[in-house]
Motif scaffolding. Structure first.
Motif, PDB file in Angstrom:
ATOM      1  N   ASN A 155       0.822  -1.216   0.000  1.00 56.74           N
ATOM      2  CA  ASN A 155       0.000   0.000   0.000  1.00 56.74           C
ATOM      3  C   ASN A 155       0.850   1.257   0.000  1.00 56.74           C
ATOM      4  O   ASN A 155       0.399   2.304  -0.459  1.00 56.74           O
ATOM      5  CB  ASN A 155      -0.964  -0.002   1.180  1.00 56.74           C
ATOM      6  CG  ASN A 155      -2.137  -0.911   0.953  1.00 56.74           C
ATOM      7  OD1 ASN A 155      -2.494  -1.218  -0.172  1.00 56.74           O
ATOM      8  ND2 ASN A 155      -2.747  -1.368   2.036  1.00 56.74           N
TER       9      ASN A 155
ATOM     10  N   LYS B 130       0.579   0.691  -4.427  1.00 62.76           N
ATOM     11  CA  LYS B 130      -0.753   1.283  -4.580  1.00 62.76           C
ATOM     12  C   LYS B 130      -0.727   2.712  -5.133  1.00 62.76           C
ATOM     13  O   LYS B 130      -1.516   3.028  -6.025  1.00 62.76           O
ATOM     14  CB  LYS B 130      -1.515   1.215  -3.257  1.00 62.76           C
ATOM     15  CG  LYS B 130      -2.959   1.634  -3.389  1.00 62.76           C
ATOM     16  CD  LYS B 130      -3.711   1.425  -2.113  1.00 62.76           C
ATOM     17  CE  LYS B 130      -5.148   1.870  -2.245  1.00 62.76           C
ATOM     18  NZ  LYS B 130      -5.887   1.646  -1.004  1.00 62.76           N
ATOM     19  N   PRO B 131       0.161   3.602  -4.657  1.00 58.92           N
ATOM     20  CA  PRO B 131       0.169   4.958  -5.235  1.00 58.92           C
ATOM     21  C   PRO B 131       0.469   4.965  -6.736  1.00 58.92           C
ATOM     22  O   PRO B 131      -0.106   5.760  -7.484  1.00 58.92           O
ATOM     23  CB  PRO B 131       1.268   5.689  -4.453  1.00 58.92           C
ATOM     24  CG  PRO B 131       1.408   4.923  -3.196  1.00 58.92           C
ATOM     25  CD  PRO B 131       1.080   3.506  -3.521  1.00 58.92           C
TER      26      PRO B 131
END
Length: 119
Positions: free
Chosen positions: A45, A49-50
């Motif tokens: 994450n 994720k970004p």
């Protein structure tokens, strides 16, 4: 800050255990595997994720943010790929449903913890 991160990992592990009890196609070997999966998810994450959010920003905006569940399902699939046989998700559909349920459970668990800390 570190204590909050550890608490977040434990709460996410509890949510993973709950999801594994709900679905036969979502399997964890135990609480240790859930904690490891939660740790891996927290790293994914932060790193993966970004990148996925930026790459899929147009479709995320068009879907009013619902595509973020797909991104969460992708990170779940990556985590289960890294963990091998101790964490198994049979199919992307299961990962997608699990991502939605995990988001709801994490919201509930975090709100319960915040309410109990305030009291």
């Amino acid at each position: 800050m570190f204590i909050r991160w550890i608490l977040s990992i434990v709460l996410n592990a509890v949510a993973l255990i709950v999801v594994s009890q709900l679905f036969d196609s979502f399997q964890l070997e135990g609480f240790g595997a859930a904690v490891l999966a939660s740790f891996i998810l927290s790293i994914l994450n932060v790193i993966i994720k970004p990148i996925l959010v930026i790459l899929t920003l147009p479709i995320t905006v068009l879907s009013l943010g619902l595509f973020l569940f797909v991104i969460n399902a992708i990170t779940l699939m990556i985590a289960q790929g890294l963990m091998g046989s101790s964490f198994i998700i049979e199919g992307f559909g299961t990962a997608l449903i699990a991502a939605v349920i995990l988001a709801i459970l994490n919201l509930l668990l975090n709100s319960l913890i915040k309410d109990s800390v305030k009291s």
